[in-house]
Design a protein around this motif. Structure first.
Motif, short mmCIF file in Angstrom:
data_model
loop_
_atom_site.label_atom_id
_atom_site.label_comp_id
_atom_site.label_asym_id
_atom_site.label_seq_id
_atom_site.Cartn_x
_atom_site.Cartn_y
_atom_site.Cartn_z
N THR A 1 0.84 -1.20 0.00
CA THR A 1 0.00 0.00 0.00
C THR A 1 0.87 1.24 0.00
N LEU A 2 0.51 2.18 -0.86
CA LEU A 2 1.16 3.49 -0.91
C LEU A 2 0.20 4.51 -0.31
N GLU A 3 0.72 5.38 0.54
CA GLU A 3 -0.07 6.50 1.03
C GLU A 3 0.63 7.79 0.61
N PHE A 4 -0.11 8.65 -0.10
CA PHE A 4 0.45 9.88 -0.66
C PHE A 4 0.10 11.04 0.25
N LEU A 5 1.14 11.77 0.69
CA LEU A 5 0.93 12.92 1.57
C LEU A 5 1.47 14.20 0.93
N PRO A 6 0.76 15.31 1.11
CA PRO A 6 1.28 16.59 0.61
C PRO A 6 2.64 16.90 1.26
N ARG A 7 3.48 17.64 0.56
CA ARG A 7 4.81 17.97 1.08
C ARG A 7 5.16 19.41 0.72
N ARG A 8 5.65 20.15 1.69
CA ARG A 8 6.07 21.53 1.43
C ARG A 8 7.45 21.58 0.81
N GLU A 9 8.31 20.66 1.22
CA GLU A 9 9.70 20.63 0.74
C GLU A 9 9.74 20.17 -0.72
N PHE A 10 10.69 20.70 -1.49
CA PHE A 10 10.79 20.35 -2.91
C PHE A 10 11.18 18.89 -3.11
N GLY A 11 10.54 18.24 -4.05
CA GLY A 11 10.93 16.90 -4.46
C GLY A 11 9.95 15.82 -4.04
N ILE A 12 10.11 14.66 -4.68
CA ILE A 12 9.34 13.46 -4.37
C ILE A 12 10.23 12.58 -3.50
N ALA A 13 9.69 12.04 -2.40
CA ALA A 13 10.48 11.13 -1.56
C ALA A 13 9.59 10.00 -1.05
N PHE A 14 10.20 8.83 -0.90
CA PHE A 14 9.52 7.67 -0.31
C PHE A 14 9.88 7.60 1.16
N VAL A 15 8.96 7.06 1.95
CA VAL A 15 9.24 6.77 3.36
C VAL A 15 8.91 5.30 3.58
N CYS A 16 9.94 4.52 3.93
CA CYS A 16 9.78 3.08 4.12
C CYS A 16 10.43 2.71 5.45
N LYS A 17 9.68 2.06 6.33
CA LYS A 17 10.18 1.66 7.66
C LYS A 17 10.84 2.84 8.38
N GLY A 18 10.26 4.03 8.26
CA GLY A 18 10.77 5.21 8.95
C GLY A 18 11.96 5.87 8.29
N THR A 19 12.43 5.29 7.17
CA THR A 19 13.59 5.87 6.46
C THR A 19 13.10 6.65 5.24
N ILE A 20 13.62 7.86 5.09
CA ILE A 20 13.24 8.66 3.92
C ILE A 20 14.23 8.40 2.79
N ILE A 21 13.69 8.15 1.60
CA ILE A 21 14.54 7.92 0.42
C ILE A 21 14.09 8.89 -0.67
N PRO A 22 14.88 9.93 -0.93
CA PRO A 22 14.53 10.84 -2.03
C PRO A 22 14.49 10.06 -3.36
N ALA A 23 13.47 10.33 -4.17
CA ALA A 23 13.34 9.64 -5.47
C ALA A 23 14.24 10.35 -6.47
N ARG A 24 15.53 10.23 -6.24
CA ARG A 24 16.51 11.02 -6.99
C ARG A 24 17.56 10.11 -7.60
N TYR A 25 18.06 10.52 -8.78
CA TYR A 25 18.99 9.69 -9.57
C TYR A 25 20.20 9.21 -8.76
N ASP A 26 20.66 10.03 -7.79
CA ASP A 26 21.86 9.63 -7.05
C ASP A 26 21.53 8.68 -5.89
N MET A 27 20.24 8.33 -5.71
CA MET A 27 19.84 7.31 -4.75
C MET A 27 19.53 5.99 -5.47
N VAL A 28 19.62 6.00 -6.81
CA VAL A 28 19.33 4.79 -7.59
C VAL A 28 20.47 3.79 -7.41
#
Ligand code: ZN
Length: 275
Positions: free
Chosen positions: A26-53
């Motif tokens: 299940t994905l839950e989508f929340l509004p964000r003030r900060e720039f960018g798309i990021a995932f949160v999994c098990k309390g860890t934030i992972i920016p959806a960014r090329y250098d995290m691939v």
């Protein structure tokens, strides 16, 4: 065409099975003030960014430490088409659900949630110098242009053969959004033997048989397969963090080369400008 940073106007959820794990997510989508798309999994934030691939073999997978999220590309394409620049995606498993194999359900969810606009700009990346990467006969390059213009070529055995497609008005190319992922019939056995594609079925992928499409209803578009490669590229390019403007030409590219192109692009700040 969006001009400013945006987020979703309300919270929503989407559930489905992962293509490779076969498990419900299940994905839950929340509004964000900060720039960018990021995932949160098990309390860890992972920016959806090329250098995290961290892995591009079967899908685009991002990692932060030992927490990973796989198959982000169709969801990222949906964010691109929806004009959403800022969002937090809470995910309760290791892989984004495959749904129908396209970006359609994600796009619909975002469309229903609506768009909230912030005053901040800085959402576009304009390519200033040509950048190219290649591997054997596969390549992708981008040149300066004031819009996003994509020409994609693919080649597979018959009945697919060579297909080429150019999309000039990418932001309104709706036939790209619901074009599904695909596989060759003979590749399924090897993938399944490797313990992957446990969730794969004719409900979430086009299967190319020896002389025809295996799916009972066939293709959604005559060029659905090359459309899907464009969808993957748009999703992968959105891990730049920006809406890229440039003339893209690609031949048999995939997640690996798409990511390499972004790494090459960002390796020199003279290659681009942000506005
Ligand atoms: Zn794909």
């Amino acid at each position: 065409m969006i001009k400013r940073q945006t987020t979703i106007n309300r919270i929503f959820k989407i559930s489905g099975i992962g293509l490779h794990t076969g498990r419900q997510v299940t994905l839950e989508f929340l509004p964000r003030r900060e720039f960018g798309i990021a995932f949160v999994c098990k309390g860890t934030i992972i920016p959806a960014r090329y250098d995290m691939v961290a892995d591009t073999r079967l899908s685009t997978q991002i990692s932060n430490g030992d927490i990973s999220v796989a198959t982000i590309e169709h969801l990222m394409a949906a964010f691109y088409f929806s004009g959403i620049t800022n969002c937090l995606v809470y995910i309760d498993g290791p892989e984004v659900p495959i749904l129908d194999g396209s970006a359609w359900e994600f796009y619909q969810g975002m469309w229903k949630a609506g768009v909230y606009e912030f005053p901040d700009s800085g959402v576009y990346l304009k390519v200033q110098r040509p950048v190219e990467v290649s591997h054997k006969d596969a390549w992708v390059r981008i040149k300066p242009l004031n819009t996003l213009d994509i020409t994609m070529s693919i080649e597979f055995r018959q009945p697919v053969g060579k297909q080429k497609k150019r999309v000039t008005d990418v932001e309104n190319a709706f036939s790209i959004i619901n074009s599904r992922t695909f596989t060759l019939l003979e590749e399924i056995e090897a993938i399944k033997k490797a313990g992957l594609a446990k969730g794969g079925s004719l409900d979430n992928a086009v299967v190319i048989g020896m002389d025809d499409i295996v799916n009972p209803h066939g293709l959604r578009y005559r060029k659905e397969l090359v459309n899907h490669k464009i969808l993957d590229l748009i999703g992968d390019f959105y891990t730049s963090g920006y809406r890229i403007l440039g003339k893209v030409e690609a031949n048999r590219t995939g997640h690996y080369l798409n990511n390499m192109l972004l790494r090459e692009l960002f390796s020199d700040t003279a290659n681009y400008s942000i506005y």
